[in-house]
Design a protein around this motif. Structure first.
Motif, PDB file in Angstrom:
ATOM      1  N   LYS A  95      15.715  14.387   9.365  1.00 39.85           N
ATOM      2  CA  LYS A  95      14.499  15.117   9.004  1.00 39.85           C
ATOM      3  C   LYS A  95      13.713  14.410   7.915  1.00 39.85           C
ATOM      4  N   GLN A  96      14.329  13.389   7.306  1.00 40.69           N
ATOM      5  CA  GLN A  96      13.660  12.661   6.236  1.00 40.69           C
ATOM      6  C   GLN A  96      13.850  11.161   6.411  1.00 40.69           C
ATOM      7  N   ILE A  97      12.926  10.412   5.849  1.00 44.92           N
ATOM      8  CA  ILE A  97      12.954   8.958   5.871  1.00 44.92           C
ATOM      9  C   ILE A  97      13.367   8.497   4.476  1.00 44.92           C
ATOM     10  N   THR A  98      14.275   7.552   4.388  1.00 47.48           N
ATOM     11  CA  THR A  98      14.595   6.911   3.120  1.00 47.48           C
ATOM     12  C   THR A  98      14.121   5.475   3.221  1.00 47.48           C
ATOM     13  N   TRP A  99      13.167   5.121   2.370  1.00 47.74           N
ATOM     14  CA  TRP A  99      12.581   3.788   2.402  1.00 47.74           C
ATOM     15  C   TRP A  99      12.986   3.057   1.137  1.00 47.74           C
ATOM     16  N   SER A 100      13.576   1.888   1.296  1.00 46.60           N
ATOM     17  CA  SER A 100      14.021   1.083   0.155  1.00 46.60           C
ATOM     18  C   SER A 100      13.154  -0.152   0.032  1.00 46.60           C
ATOM     19  N   THR A 101      12.689  -0.407  -1.176  1.00 49.31           N
ATOM     20  CA  THR A 101      11.897  -1.602  -1.447  1.00 49.31           C
ATOM     21  C   THR A 101      11.951  -1.913  -2.933  1.00 49.31           C
ATOM     22  N   GLU A 102      11.787  -3.173  -3.252  1.00 51.24           N
ATOM     23  CA  GLU A 102      11.749  -3.590  -4.656  1.00 51.24           C
ATOM     24  C   GLU A 102      10.405  -3.273  -5.296  1.00 51.24           C
TER      25      GLU A 102
ATOM     26  N   PHE B 158       0.827  -1.209   0.000  1.00 47.13           N
ATOM     27  CA  PHE B 158       0.000   0.000   0.000  1.00 47.13           C
ATOM     28  C   PHE B 158       0.859   1.256   0.000  1.00 47.13           C
ATOM     29  N   LEU B 159       1.897   1.299   0.849  1.00 44.13           N
ATOM     30  CA  LEU B 159       2.772   2.475   0.886  1.00 44.13           C
ATOM     31  C   LEU B 159       3.488   2.657  -0.445  1.00 44.13           C
ATOM     32  N   ALA B 160       3.956   1.563  -1.043  1.00 46.94           N
ATOM     33  CA  ALA B 160       4.619   1.656  -2.345  1.00 46.94           C
ATOM     34  C   ALA B 160       3.659   2.183  -3.403  1.00 46.94           C
ATOM     35  N   ASN B 161       2.416   1.697  -3.402  1.00 44.25           N
ATOM     36  CA  ASN B 161       1.439   2.147  -4.391  1.00 44.25           C
ATOM     37  C   ASN B 161       1.101   3.621  -4.235  1.00 44.25           C
TER      38      ASN B 161
ATOM     39  N   LEU C 202       8.919  -0.402  -5.471  1.00 45.18           N
ATOM     40  CA  LEU C 202       8.944   0.883  -6.171  1.00 45.18           C
ATOM     41  C   LEU C 202       9.746   0.759  -7.454  1.00 45.18           C
ATOM     42  N   ASN C 203       9.329   1.468  -8.485  1.00 38.04           N
ATOM     43  CA  ASN C 203      10.061   1.452  -9.753  1.00 38.04           C
ATOM     44  C   ASN C 203      11.478   1.978  -9.579  1.00 38.04           C
ATOM     45  N   ARG C 204      11.648   2.976  -8.716  1.00 33.94           N
ATOM     46  CA  ARG C 204      12.957   3.598  -8.529  1.00 33.94           C
ATOM     47  C   ARG C 204      13.760   2.958  -7.397  1.00 33.94           C
ATOM     48  N   GLY C 205      13.187   2.027  -6.643  1.00 33.25           N
ATOM     49  CA  GLY C 205      13.918   1.318  -5.592  1.00 33.25           C
ATOM     50  C   GLY C 205      13.890   1.983  -4.229  1.00 33.25           C
ATOM     51  N   THR C 206      14.103   3.295  -4.172  1.00 35.06           N
ATOM     52  CA  THR C 206      14.078   4.013  -2.891  1.00 35.06           C
ATOM     53  C   THR C 206      13.217   5.263  -3.021  1.00 35.06           C
ATOM     54  N   GLN C 207      12.696   5.707  -1.897  1.00 34.58           N
ATOM     55  CA  GLN C 207      11.901   6.937  -1.845  1.00 34.58           C
ATOM     56  C   GLN C 207      12.281   7.675  -0.566  1.00 34.58           C
ATOM     57  N   THR C 208      12.543   8.952  -0.692  1.00 36.84           N
ATOM     58  CA  THR C 208      12.834   9.794   0.457  1.00 36.84           C
ATOM     59  C   THR C 208      11.633  10.694   0.697  1.00 36.84           C
ATOM     60  N   PHE C 209      11.170  10.725   1.945  1.00 34.38           N
ATOM     61  CA  PHE C 209      10.047  11.582   2.295  1.00 34.38           C
ATOM     62  C   PHE C 209      10.175  11.993   3.747  1.00 34.38           C
ATOM     63  N   SER C 210       9.439  13.017   4.107  1.00 39.24           N
ATOM     64  CA  SER C 210       9.447  13.466   5.496  1.00 39.24           C
ATOM     65  C   SER C 210       8.077  13.218   6.108  1.00 39.24           C
ATOM     66  N   TYR C 211       8.049  13.230   7.422  1.00 35.64           N
ATOM     67  CA  TYR C 211       6.849  12.916   8.193  1.00 35.64           C
ATOM     68  C   TYR C 211       6.511  14.116   9.056  1.00 35.64           C
TER      69      TYR C 211
END
Length: 128
Positions: free
Chosen positions: A92-99, A13-16, A101-110
């Motif tokens: 200040k930001q989260i880097t989430w890595s997963t297969e 769900f988070l990846a989508n 996602l098309n790009r592999g990693t996503q950086t976002f803040s909360y």
């Protein structure tokens, strides 16, 4: 008798939602868990709203998904785990890595908008 709906997978769900937000140029994901006080029943509902604030693509806000909060506990647990890792490392930001996602990693803040109150309402924002 009604059958209880299955839990949504938090990772998928988070990846989508991150993929959809990035593809359609949304930069805010607002997650709100609130008590729905319908006279027929009382339950908590999780609403996921996407928001775009952009001069290039225009401003927009739309509801992405609304589900019973009981079915979203895995997603909320995943976001909570990522948030705790962010605060533990004083970042200040989260880097989430997963297969997923098309790009592999996503950086976002909360950003916490509303703490849990007496009705267990919660509201937070993911900023891309």
């Amino acid at each position: 008798m009604s059958k209880k709906a299955e839990q949504i997978n938090g990772d998928i769900f988070l990846a989508n939602v991150l993929q959809y937000s990035r593809d359609h140029h949304y930069n805010h994901i607002n997650v709100s868990v609130r008590l729905n006080r319908n006279p027929a029943f009382t339950r908590q509902v999780m609403n996921v709203t996407l928001k775009r604030i952009s001069k290039k693509y225009g401003n927009d806000e739309r509801l992405y998904m609304s589900i019973p909060a009981d079915n979203a506990t895995k997603f909320l647990a995943l976001v909570n785990r990522l948030k705790e890792d962010m605060f533990a490392n004083l970042e200040k930001q989260i880097t989430w890595s997963t297969e997923l996602l098309n790009r592999g990693t996503q950086t976002f803040s909360y950003r916490q908008i509303r703490e849990r109150d007496q009705y267990n309402n919660l509201e937070f924002e993911i900023l891309l």
